[in-house]
Design a protein around this motif. Sequence first.
Motif, PDB file in Angstrom:
ATOM      1  N   GLU A  87     -55.936 -36.669  27.287  1.00  0.00           N
ATOM      2  CA  GLU A  87     -55.347 -35.159  27.545  1.00  0.00           C
ATOM      3  C   GLU A  87     -55.124 -34.718  28.726  1.00  0.00           C
ATOM      4  N   ARG A  88     -55.329 -35.110  29.898  1.00  0.00           N
ATOM      5  CA  ARG A  88     -55.185 -34.686  31.178  1.00  0.00           C
ATOM      6  C   ARG A  88     -55.108 -35.664  32.259  1.00  0.00           C
ATOM      7  N   VAL A  89     -53.943 -35.617  32.933  1.00  0.00           N
ATOM      8  CA  VAL A  89     -53.529 -36.745  33.652  1.00  0.00           C
ATOM      9  C   VAL A  89     -53.108 -36.140  35.062  1.00  0.00           C
ATOM     10  N   ALA A  90     -53.170 -36.959  36.086  1.00  0.00           N
ATOM     11  CA  ALA A  90     -52.644 -36.875  37.295  1.00  0.00           C
ATOM     12  C   ALA A  90     -51.389 -37.676  37.202  1.00  0.00           C
ATOM     13  N   VAL A  91     -50.160 -37.251  37.712  1.00  0.00           N
ATOM     14  CA  VAL A  91     -48.922 -38.002  37.726  1.00  0.00           C
ATOM     15  C   VAL A  91     -48.681 -38.396  39.211  1.00  0.00           C
ATOM     16  N   ALA A  92     -48.399 -39.697  39.477  1.00  0.00           N
ATOM     17  CA  ALA A  92     -48.016 -40.065  40.863  1.00  0.00           C
ATOM     18  C   ALA A  92     -46.602 -40.583  40.575  1.00  0.00           C
ATOM     19  N   ALA A  93     -45.538 -39.788  41.049  1.00  0.00           N
ATOM     20  CA  ALA A  93     -44.093 -40.348  40.500  1.00  0.00           C
ATOM     21  C   ALA A  93     -43.305 -40.496  41.970  1.00  0.00           C
ATOM     22  N   SER A  94     -42.662 -41.531  41.798  1.00  0.00           N
ATOM     23  CA  SER A  94     -41.849 -42.063  42.898  1.00  0.00           C
ATOM     24  C   SER A  94     -40.411 -41.159  43.134  1.00  0.00           C
ATOM     25  N   TYR A  95     -40.256 -40.409  42.166  1.00  0.00           N
ATOM     26  CA  TYR A  95     -38.819 -39.817  42.180  1.00  0.00           C
ATOM     27  C   TYR A  95     -39.013 -38.341  43.015  1.00  0.00           C
ATOM     28  N   PRO A  96     -37.828 -37.881  43.360  1.00  0.00           N
ATOM     29  CA  PRO A  96     -37.680 -36.302  43.958  1.00  0.00           C
ATOM     30  C   PRO A  96     -38.258 -35.455  42.912  1.00  0.00           C
ATOM     31  N   ARG A  97     -38.872 -34.604  43.695  1.00  0.00           N
ATOM     32  CA  ARG A  97     -39.455 -33.597  42.753  1.00  0.00           C
ATOM     33  C   ARG A  97     -38.628 -32.891  41.635  1.00  0.00           C
ATOM     34  N   ASP A  98     -37.429 -32.661  41.704  1.00  0.00           N
ATOM     35  CA  ASP A  98     -36.908 -32.180  40.344  1.00  0.00           C
ATOM     36  C   ASP A  98     -36.917 -33.099  39.236  1.00  0.00           C
ATOM     37  N   VAL A  99     -36.744 -34.314  39.602  1.00  0.00           N
ATOM     38  CA  VAL A  99     -36.772 -35.397  38.420  1.00  0.00           C
ATOM     39  C   VAL A  99     -38.200 -35.483  38.080  1.00  0.00           C
ATOM     40  N   SER A 101     -52.247 -32.640  38.301  1.00  0.00           N
ATOM     41  CA  SER A 101     -51.685 -32.664  39.667  1.00  0.00           C
ATOM     42  C   SER A 101     -50.542 -33.541  39.517  1.00  0.00           C
ATOM     43  N   LEU A 102     -49.483 -33.250  40.350  1.00  0.00           N
ATOM     44  CA  LEU A 102     -48.192 -33.975  40.484  1.00  0.00           C
ATOM     45  C   LEU A 102     -47.934 -34.534  41.915  1.00  0.00           C
ATOM     46  N   ALA A 103     -47.835 -35.521  42.224  1.00  0.00           N
ATOM     47  CA  ALA A 103     -47.238 -35.920  43.551  1.00  0.00           C
ATOM     48  C   ALA A 103     -45.806 -36.693  43.496  1.00  0.00           C
ATOM     49  N   ASP A 104     -45.002 -36.477  44.246  1.00  0.00           N
ATOM     50  CA  ASP A 104     -43.666 -37.134  44.234  1.00  0.00           C
ATOM     51  C   ASP A 104     -43.486 -37.640  45.763  1.00  0.00           C
ATOM     52  N   ALA A 105     -43.145 -39.112  45.395  1.00  0.00           N
ATOM     53  CA  ALA A 105     -42.616 -39.634  46.847  1.00  0.00           C
ATOM     54  C   ALA A 105     -41.390 -39.194  47.166  1.00  0.00           C
ATOM     55  N   GLY A 106     -40.495 -38.824  46.379  1.00  0.00           N
ATOM     56  CA  GLY A 106     -39.073 -38.255  46.861  1.00  0.00           C
ATOM     57  C   GLY A 106     -38.261 -39.579  47.062  1.00  0.00           C
ATOM     58  N   ILE A 107     -38.492 -40.609  46.464  1.00  0.00           N
ATOM     59  CA  ILE A 107     -37.549 -41.664  46.813  1.00  0.00           C
ATOM     60  C   ILE A 107     -36.432 -41.628  45.810  1.00  0.00           C
ATOM     61  N   ASP A 108     -35.325 -41.837  46.640  1.00  0.00           N
ATOM     62  CA  ASP A 108     -33.901 -41.503  46.090  1.00  0.00           C
ATOM     63  C   ASP A 108     -33.367 -42.599  45.028  1.00  0.00           C
ATOM     64  N   THR A 109     -33.643 -43.740  45.110  1.00  0.00           N
ATOM     65  CA  THR A 109     -33.274 -44.883  44.573  1.00  0.00           C
ATOM     66  C   THR A 109     -34.242 -45.947  44.028  1.00  0.00           C
TER      67      THR A 109
END
Length: 247
Positions: free
Chosen positions: A122-134, A151-159
């Motif tokens: 029910e509770r997760v940390a998200v480690a996303a490669s995407y830019p923040r808006d995505v 928690s949310l982390a974004d790597a801000g990788i464009d492609t």
Amino acid sequence: MHRRPRPTVGIVYPDHAAEDDYPFAADLLGVDLPVAHIYGTDLHAVPELLDLGSPAKLAGGAAQLAGEPLDALVWACTSGSFVYGPDGARDQVELLSRAAGGVPTTSTSIAFVAALRALGIERVAVAASYPRDVADLFVAFLTDAGIEVVSLADAGIDTAAEVGTLTAEQVVGFVRDNDHPDAQAVVVPDTAMHTLRILRELEKEVGKPVLTANQVTVRHGLELAGYTVGCPELGTLFEEEVDHGAR
């Protein structure tokens, strides 16, 4: 039960990045995972993602798999499905199913929700490669399904292509550094990221389940095909003792 000794789950995959995760999983699990590619710009940006997941492009992917004895079909793109929102993502897979002759169909975003529910998380940390808006749109998708993102982390990788070049060490470090003590699992939402060969290492680093895009894609596709198989090498989600009946 499954209809064939080797069930066939079709994978509609955008462009090229980490599609070699699928033959790796197919060999490991003794299943068939034929991949059809569709193309657009591989930017992690909302207009491009909406175009990538459009009905015409997905129908083109389904057409490429028309000669396969499909038991299920998956739109293997997280961002190209959650960008449509929960209702749009469901409409997307219904349209894809019709294009494929009615076979059971899902997408990676929907597969993430199915995996979390199956594990009772029910509770997760998200480690996303995407830019923040995505990345924020993915959080909204999970929140709508009743999942709390602590928690949310974004790597801000464009492609997607750039994500596909990340080394195993970089992926492990990214996941480890973006865990959260209140999270029951870490969610890594990008099918462009190579993860299937390092899932046990990822889980060892954080001491909890790690759910990755290509992992949940394969798992949910096989579930829709009526096939379950234990394979601890592919992480907690594939452990035999876990009940994977929820879809």
